[in-house]
Design a protein around this motif. Structure first.
Motif, mmCIF file in Angstrom:
data_model
loop_
_atom_site.group_PDB
_atom_site.id
_atom_site.type_symbol
_atom_site.label_atom_id
_atom_site.label_comp_id
_atom_site.label_asym_id
_atom_site.label_seq_id
_atom_site.Cartn_x
_atom_site.Cartn_y
_atom_site.Cartn_z
ATOM 1 N N ILE A 63 0.880 -1.137 0.020
ATOM 2 C CA ILE A 63 -0.166 -0.146 0.044
ATOM 3 C C ILE A 63 0.695 1.222 0.000
ATOM 4 N N ALA A 64 2.077 0.981 0.329
ATOM 5 C CA ALA A 64 3.007 2.174 0.275
ATOM 6 C C ALA A 64 3.150 2.826 -0.973
ATOM 7 N N THR A 65 3.182 1.768 -2.008
ATOM 8 C CA THR A 65 3.496 2.182 -3.418
ATOM 9 C C THR A 65 2.070 2.891 -3.978
ATOM 10 N N VAL A 66 1.301 3.057 -3.484
ATOM 11 C CA VAL A 66 -0.164 3.772 -3.784
ATOM 12 C C VAL A 66 0.297 5.238 -3.965
ATOM 13 N N ASP A 67 0.322 5.888 -4.815
ATOM 14 C CA ASP A 67 0.500 7.399 -4.709
ATOM 15 C C ASP A 67 -0.473 7.910 -5.628
ATOM 16 N N HIS A 68 -1.473 8.556 -4.981
ATOM 17 C CA HIS A 68 -2.374 9.293 -5.706
ATOM 18 C C HIS A 68 -3.133 10.274 -4.707
ATOM 19 N N PRO A 69 -3.369 11.339 -4.998
ATOM 20 C CA PRO A 69 -3.993 12.257 -3.872
ATOM 21 C C PRO A 69 -5.395 12.068 -3.607
ATOM 22 N N ARG A 70 -6.142 11.258 -4.526
ATOM 23 C CA ARG A 70 -7.497 10.562 -4.052
ATOM 24 C C ARG A 70 -7.521 9.227 -3.310
ATOM 25 N N LEU A 71 -6.332 8.730 -2.989
ATOM 26 C CA LEU A 71 -6.242 7.344 -2.365
ATOM 27 C C LEU A 71 -5.513 7.777 -1.171
ATOM 28 N N HIS A 72 -6.017 7.473 0.000
ATOM 29 C CA HIS A 72 -5.160 7.649 1.180
ATOM 30 C C HIS A 72 -5.153 6.307 2.135
ATOM 31 N N ARG A 73 -3.888 6.023 2.240
ATOM 32 C CA ARG A 73 -3.358 4.883 2.783
ATOM 33 C C ARG A 73 -4.011 4.492 4.273
ATOM 34 N N ILE A 74 -4.567 3.128 4.233
ATOM 35 C CA ILE A 74 -4.600 2.581 5.604
ATOM 36 C C ILE A 74 -3.494 1.733 5.798
ATOM 37 N N TRP A 75 -2.957 1.846 7.020
ATOM 38 C CA TRP A 75 -1.720 0.954 7.781
ATOM 39 C C TRP A 75 -2.350 -0.240 8.559
ATOM 40 N N CYS A 76 -1.926 -1.468 8.162
ATOM 41 C CA CYS A 76 -2.334 -2.623 8.984
ATOM 42 C C CYS A 76 -1.400 -2.825 10.331
ATOM 43 N N ILE A 77 -2.247 -3.467 11.353
ATOM 44 C CA ILE A 77 -1.535 -3.448 12.467
ATOM 45 C C ILE A 77 -0.968 -4.850 12.795
ATOM 46 N N GLU A 78 0.335 -5.223 13.124
ATOM 47 C CA GLU A 78 0.531 -6.546 13.612
ATOM 48 C C GLU A 78 0.109 -6.807 15.093
ATOM 49 N N PRO A 79 -0.584 -7.657 15.611
ATOM 50 C CA PRO A 79 -0.825 -7.419 17.066
ATOM 51 C C PRO A 79 -0.225 -8.280 18.236
ATOM 52 N N ALA A 80 0.857 -8.851 17.613
ATOM 53 C CA ALA A 80 1.574 -9.761 18.435
ATOM 54 C C ALA A 80 2.263 -8.846 19.323
ATOM 55 N N CYS A 81 2.560 -9.233 20.737
ATOM 56 C CA CYS A 81 3.099 -8.324 21.626
ATOM 57 C C CYS A 81 4.617 -8.378 21.744
ATOM 58 N N VAL A 82 4.906 -9.439 20.893
ATOM 59 C CA VAL A 82 6.406 -9.730 20.915
ATOM 60 C C VAL A 82 7.251 -9.238 19.846
ATOM 61 N N VAL A 83 6.644 -8.168 18.929
ATOM 62 C CA VAL A 83 7.160 -7.309 18.020
ATOM 63 C C VAL A 83 8.185 -6.566 18.498
ATOM 64 N N ASP A 84 9.387 -6.443 17.776
ATOM 65 C CA ASP A 84 10.479 -5.754 18.561
ATOM 66 C C ASP A 84 10.071 -4.225 18.175
ATOM 67 N N GLU A 85 9.591 -3.851 17.225
ATOM 68 C CA GLU A 85 9.504 -2.350 17.222
ATOM 69 C C GLU A 85 8.541 -1.902 18.110
ATOM 70 N N SER A 86 8.624 -0.774 18.835
ATOM 71 C CA SER A 86 7.700 -0.016 19.514
ATOM 72 C C SER A 86 6.550 0.259 18.876
ATOM 73 N N ALA A 87 5.566 0.506 19.783
ATOM 74 C CA ALA A 87 4.345 1.086 19.194
ATOM 75 C C ALA A 87 4.694 2.456 18.608
ATOM 76 N N GLY A 88 5.417 3.147 19.466
ATOM 77 C CA GLY A 88 5.538 4.566 18.905
ATOM 78 C C GLY A 88 6.547 4.753 17.586
ATOM 79 N N ASP A 89 7.543 3.571 17.527
ATOM 80 C CA ASP A 89 8.187 3.679 16.385
ATOM 81 C C ASP A 89 7.309 3.242 15.122
ATOM 82 N N PHE A 90 6.501 2.048 15.331
ATOM 83 C CA PHE A 90 5.546 1.892 14.311
ATOM 84 C C PHE A 90 4.667 2.876 13.792
#
Length: 254
Positions: A58-85
Protein backbone atom coordinates in the motif's frame (compact mmCIF):
# COMPACT_ATOMS: atom_id res chain seq x y z
CA UNK A 1 -23.63 13.59 -5.22
CA UNK A 2 -20.02 12.54 -4.75
CA UNK A 3 -18.90 9.79 -2.39
CA UNK A 4 -15.90 8.97 -0.21
CA UNK A 5 -15.27 5.23 0.16
CA UNK A 6 -14.11 4.78 3.72
CA UNK A 7 -12.72 1.26 3.21
CA UNK A 8 -11.71 0.25 -0.32
CA UNK A 9 -9.58 -2.89 -0.49
CA UNK A 10 -6.96 -3.49 -3.18
CA UNK A 11 -5.63 -6.92 -4.09
CA UNK A 12 -6.80 -10.46 -4.68
CA UNK A 13 -9.02 -12.21 -2.18
CA UNK A 14 -11.48 -15.07 -2.13
CA UNK A 15 -15.16 -14.41 -2.80
CA UNK A 16 -14.47 -11.07 -4.49
CA UNK A 17 -16.74 -9.70 -7.19
CA UNK A 18 -15.27 -9.23 -10.65
CA UNK A 19 -14.97 -5.45 -10.28
CA UNK A 20 -12.88 -5.57 -7.10
CA UNK A 21 -9.66 -3.65 -7.91
CA UNK A 22 -6.29 -5.37 -7.88
CA UNK A 23 -4.19 -2.19 -7.99
CA UNK A 24 -4.43 1.57 -7.71
CA UNK A 25 -5.17 2.14 -11.40
CA UNK A 26 -8.13 -0.23 -11.28
CA UNK A 27 -9.30 1.41 -8.05
CA UNK A 28 -9.28 4.87 -9.63
CA UNK A 29 -11.12 3.66 -12.74
CA UNK A 30 -13.78 2.02 -10.60
CA UNK A 31 -14.12 5.16 -8.46
CA UNK A 32 -14.68 7.27 -11.59
CA UNK A 33 -17.43 4.90 -12.71
CA UNK A 34 -19.28 5.08 -9.38
CA UNK A 35 -18.85 8.78 -8.53
CA UNK A 36 -16.38 8.16 -5.74
CA UNK A 37 -14.15 11.20 -5.30
CA UNK A 38 -11.77 9.77 -2.69
CA UNK A 39 -11.11 6.50 -0.91
CA UNK A 40 -9.29 5.08 2.08
CA UNK A 41 -7.35 2.11 0.67
CA UNK A 42 -6.02 -1.01 2.36
CA UNK A 43 -4.36 -4.07 0.87
CA UNK A 44 -6.09 -7.41 1.31
CA UNK A 45 -2.84 -9.12 2.33
CA UNK A 46 -2.38 -6.69 5.20
CA UNK A 47 -5.99 -7.04 6.27
CA UNK A 48 -6.13 -10.84 6.26
CA UNK A 49 -2.65 -12.33 6.53
CA UNK A 50 0.60 -10.36 6.74
CA UNK A 51 0.31 -6.78 7.97
CA UNK A 52 3.83 -5.75 6.98
CA UNK A 53 3.62 -7.22 3.50
CA UNK A 54 0.32 -5.45 2.93
CA UNK A 55 1.77 -2.19 4.21
CA UNK A 56 4.75 -2.46 1.87
CA UNK A 57 2.37 -2.78 -1.06
CA UNK A 58 0.00 0.00 0.00
CA UNK A 59 3.03 2.29 0.44
CA UNK A 60 3.46 2.21 -3.34
CA UNK A 61 -0.02 3.69 -3.87
CA UNK A 62 0.61 7.32 -4.73
CA UNK A 63 -2.40 9.39 -5.76
CA UNK A 64 -4.10 12.34 -4.00
CA UNK A 65 -7.51 10.62 -4.18
CA UNK A 66 -6.25 7.48 -2.42
CA UNK A 67 -5.47 7.68 1.30
CA UNK A 68 -3.39 4.88 2.80
CA UNK A 69 -4.57 2.62 5.64
CA UNK A 70 -1.75 0.94 7.58
CA UNK A 71 -2.40 -2.52 9.05
CA UNK A 72 -1.41 -3.49 12.59
CA UNK A 73 0.46 -6.66 13.53
CA UNK A 74 -1.06 -7.48 16.95
CA UNK A 75 1.69 -9.73 18.38
CA UNK A 76 3.05 -8.24 21.62
CA UNK A 77 6.50 -9.74 20.89
CA UNK A 78 7.16 -7.48 17.90
CA UNK A 79 10.51 -5.73 18.42
CA UNK A 80 9.45 -2.39 16.99
CA UNK A 81 7.82 -0.21 19.65
CA UNK A 82 4.28 1.08 19.21
CA UNK A 83 5.62 4.63 18.88
CA UNK A 84 8.18 3.71 16.25
CA UNK A 85 5.56 1.78 14.31
CA UNK A 86 3.15 4.72 14.21
CA UNK A 87 5.94 7.14 13.24
CA UNK A 88 7.07 4.81 10.45
CA UNK A 89 3.51 4.55 9.15
CA UNK A 90 3.07 8.33 9.20
CA UNK A 91 6.37 8.77 7.37
CA UNK A 92 4.76 6.67 4.60
CA UNK A 93 1.70 8.96 4.67
CA UNK A 94 -0.65 6.55 6.44
CA UNK A 95 -3.91 8.32 7.23
CA UNK A 96 -5.64 5.57 9.24
CA UNK A 97 -4.84 2.24 10.85
CA UNK A 98 -6.60 -1.12 10.71
CA UNK A 99 -6.83 -4.16 12.95
CA UNK A 100 -8.57 -7.38 11.90
CA UNK A 101 -9.26 -9.32 15.12
CA UNK A 102 -10.48 -12.34 13.14
CA UNK A 103 -7.16 -12.78 11.33
CA UNK A 104 -5.30 -13.76 14.50
CA UNK A 105 -8.11 -14.60 16.94
CA UNK A 106 -7.36 -11.65 19.21
CA UNK A 107 -9.69 -9.92 21.64
CA UNK A 108 -9.75 -6.26 20.69
CA UNK A 109 -10.20 -5.25 24.34
CA UNK A 110 -7.30 -7.44 25.56
CA UNK A 111 -4.61 -7.07 22.88
CA UNK A 112 -1.52 -5.58 24.53
CA UNK A 113 0.13 -4.18 21.40
CA UNK A 114 -3.12 -2.74 20.07
CA UNK A 115 -3.67 -0.89 23.36
CA UNK A 116 -0.23 0.70 23.10
CA UNK A 117 -0.86 1.79 19.51
CA UNK A 118 -4.38 3.00 20.30
CA UNK A 119 -3.05 5.30 23.03
CA UNK A 120 -0.91 7.07 20.44
CA UNK A 121 -3.67 7.21 17.84
CA UNK A 122 -6.08 8.63 20.41
CA UNK A 123 -3.73 11.53 21.21
CA UNK A 124 -3.53 12.29 17.49
CA UNK A 125 -7.22 11.49 16.77
CA UNK A 126 -6.12 9.24 13.90
CA UNK A 127 -8.92 6.84 12.83
CA UNK A 128 -8.72 3.14 13.64
CA UNK A 129 -10.66 0.63 11.54
CA UNK A 130 -11.82 -2.45 13.47
CA UNK A 131 -12.35 -4.74 10.49
CA UNK A 132 -13.73 -8.17 11.40
CA UNK A 133 -13.11 -10.15 8.24
CA UNK A 134 -13.02 -13.95 8.34
CA UNK A 135 -12.75 -16.00 5.17
CA UNK A 136 -15.29 -18.65 6.24
CA UNK A 137 -17.82 -16.49 8.12
CA UNK A 138 -20.11 -13.86 6.66
CA UNK A 139 -22.26 -12.15 9.27
CA UNK A 140 -22.31 -11.03 12.91
CA UNK A 141 -18.57 -11.43 13.48
CA UNK A 142 -18.29 -8.37 15.72
CA UNK A 143 -18.80 -8.63 19.45
CA UNK A 144 -20.30 -5.15 19.71
CA UNK A 145 -20.10 -5.11 23.50
CA UNK A 146 -16.35 -5.78 23.48
CA UNK A 147 -15.88 -3.18 20.76
CA UNK A 148 -17.85 -0.60 22.76
CA UNK A 149 -15.70 -1.33 25.82
CA UNK A 150 -12.58 -0.78 23.71
CA UNK A 151 -13.99 2.52 22.41
CA UNK A 152 -14.73 3.70 25.93
CA UNK A 153 -11.16 2.95 26.97
CA UNK A 154 -10.01 5.42 24.26
CA UNK A 155 -12.91 7.92 24.12
CA UNK A 156 -11.20 10.39 21.78
CA UNK A 157 -10.13 7.74 19.29
CA UNK A 158 -12.34 7.53 16.18
CA UNK A 159 -13.12 3.82 15.73
CA UNK A 160 -14.86 2.51 12.61
CA UNK A 161 -16.44 -0.94 12.84
CA UNK A 162 -16.76 -3.10 9.74
CA UNK A 163 -18.02 -6.61 9.09
CA UNK A 164 -19.52 -8.21 6.01
CA UNK A 165 -23.03 -8.08 7.43
CA UNK A 166 -24.45 -6.89 10.75
CA UNK A 167 -27.64 -8.90 10.87
CA UNK A 168 -28.07 -8.74 14.66
CA UNK A 169 -28.64 -5.01 14.98
CA UNK A 170 -29.67 -4.87 18.65
CA UNK A 171 -26.06 -5.28 19.88
CA UNK A 172 -24.98 -2.74 17.26
CA UNK A 173 -27.48 -0.23 18.64
CA UNK A 174 -26.27 -0.90 22.19
CA UNK A 175 -22.67 -0.28 21.13
CA UNK A 176 -23.54 3.00 19.40
CA UNK A 177 -25.46 4.11 22.50
CA UNK A 178 -22.56 3.19 24.79
CA UNK A 179 -19.63 4.67 22.80
CA UNK A 180 -19.87 8.09 21.16
CA UNK A 181 -16.61 7.59 19.27
CA UNK A 182 -17.81 4.45 17.45
CA UNK A 183 -18.68 4.75 13.78
CA UNK A 184 -20.07 2.07 11.46
CA UNK A 185 -19.35 1.39 7.82
CA UNK A 186 -22.63 1.64 5.88
CA UNK A 187 -21.77 -1.38 3.73
CA UNK A 188 -22.01 -3.60 6.82
CA UNK A 189 -25.63 -2.63 7.48
CA UNK A 190 -28.09 -4.30 5.13
CA UNK A 191 -31.50 -3.91 6.75
CA UNK A 192 -34.05 -1.46 5.37
CA UNK A 193 -34.19 2.03 6.93
CA UNK A 194 -31.03 1.43 8.97
CA UNK A 195 -29.41 4.61 7.67
CA UNK A 196 -32.40 6.62 8.83
CA UNK A 197 -32.56 4.84 12.19
CA UNK A 198 -28.88 5.28 13.02
CA UNK A 199 -28.81 8.93 11.93
CA UNK A 200 -31.99 9.78 13.86
CA UNK A 201 -31.05 7.86 17.02
CA UNK A 202 -27.29 8.39 17.23
CA UNK A 203 -26.35 11.16 14.79
CA UNK A 204 -25.40 11.28 11.12
CA UNK A 205 -21.69 11.32 12.00
CA UNK A 206 -21.91 7.66 13.05
CA UNK A 207 -22.10 6.34 9.45
CA UNK A 208 -19.38 6.24 6.79
CA UNK A 209 -20.04 5.34 3.17
CA UNK A 210 -18.37 2.45 1.36
CA UNK A 211 -19.00 0.63 -1.91
CA UNK A 212 -18.83 -2.69 -0.05
CA UNK A 213 -15.96 -4.14 -2.06
CA UNK A 214 -14.48 -6.65 -2.47
CA UNK A 215 -17.50 -8.88 -1.78
CA UNK A 216 -20.52 -6.72 -2.69
CA UNK A 217 -21.82 -5.15 -5.90
CA UNK A 218 -20.34 -1.62 -5.91
CA UNK A 219 -23.60 -0.17 -7.26
CA UNK A 220 -25.61 -1.01 -4.13
CA UNK A 221 -25.03 1.63 -1.50
CA UNK A 222 -25.16 4.90 -3.45
CA UNK A 223 -28.94 4.42 -3.72
CA UNK A 224 -29.19 3.71 0.01
CA UNK A 225 -27.78 7.19 0.64
CA UNK A 226 -29.42 9.03 -2.26
CA UNK A 227 -32.96 7.85 -1.47
CA UNK A 228 -32.72 7.86 2.32
CA UNK A 229 -35.54 9.71 4.07
CA UNK A 230 -33.23 12.21 5.75
CA UNK A 231 -32.21 15.81 5.16
CA UNK A 232 -29.92 16.55 2.19
CA UNK A 233 -27.20 17.67 4.62
CA UNK A 234 -27.36 14.25 6.30
CA UNK A 235 -27.01 12.48 2.95
CA UNK A 236 -23.93 14.57 2.12
CA UNK A 237 -22.42 13.87 5.52
CA UNK A 238 -22.79 10.11 5.12
CA UNK A 239 -21.72 10.17 1.48
CA UNK A 240 -18.41 11.97 2.01
CA UNK A 241 -18.42 14.60 4.72
CA UNK A 242 -17.95 12.35 7.74
CA UNK A 243 -14.78 10.72 6.43
CA UNK A 244 -13.41 14.07 5.31
CA UNK A 245 -13.98 15.45 8.81
CA UNK A 246 -12.09 12.58 10.44
CA UNK A 247 -9.07 13.24 8.23
CA UNK A 248 -9.17 16.99 8.89
CA UNK A 249 -9.34 16.49 12.67
CA UNK A 250 -6.43 14.05 12.81
CA UNK A 251 -2.89 15.17 13.65
CA UNK A 252 -0.43 13.68 11.15
CA UNK A 253 2.50 15.94 12.03
CA UNK A 254 5.79 14.07 12.40
Amino acid sequence: MRFFDSLLSIGRTNRAVAEAPLDADQALALMDRYDVAEAMVVHTVGRDADAELGNQTIATVDHPRLHRIWCIEPACVVDESAGDFVERALSHRARAFLINPCARNIRIDRCVRLRAIAEILERRRIPLFATYRQWDAGQDNIDWYDLADFCNRFPKLPVIGWEFRSRANRPLFDALAAADNLRVCLASVWQAQMLEQICNSFGAYRLLFSLGLPALDPAMFQAVVTYANVAPSTRRAVAEGNMQTLLKEADYAK
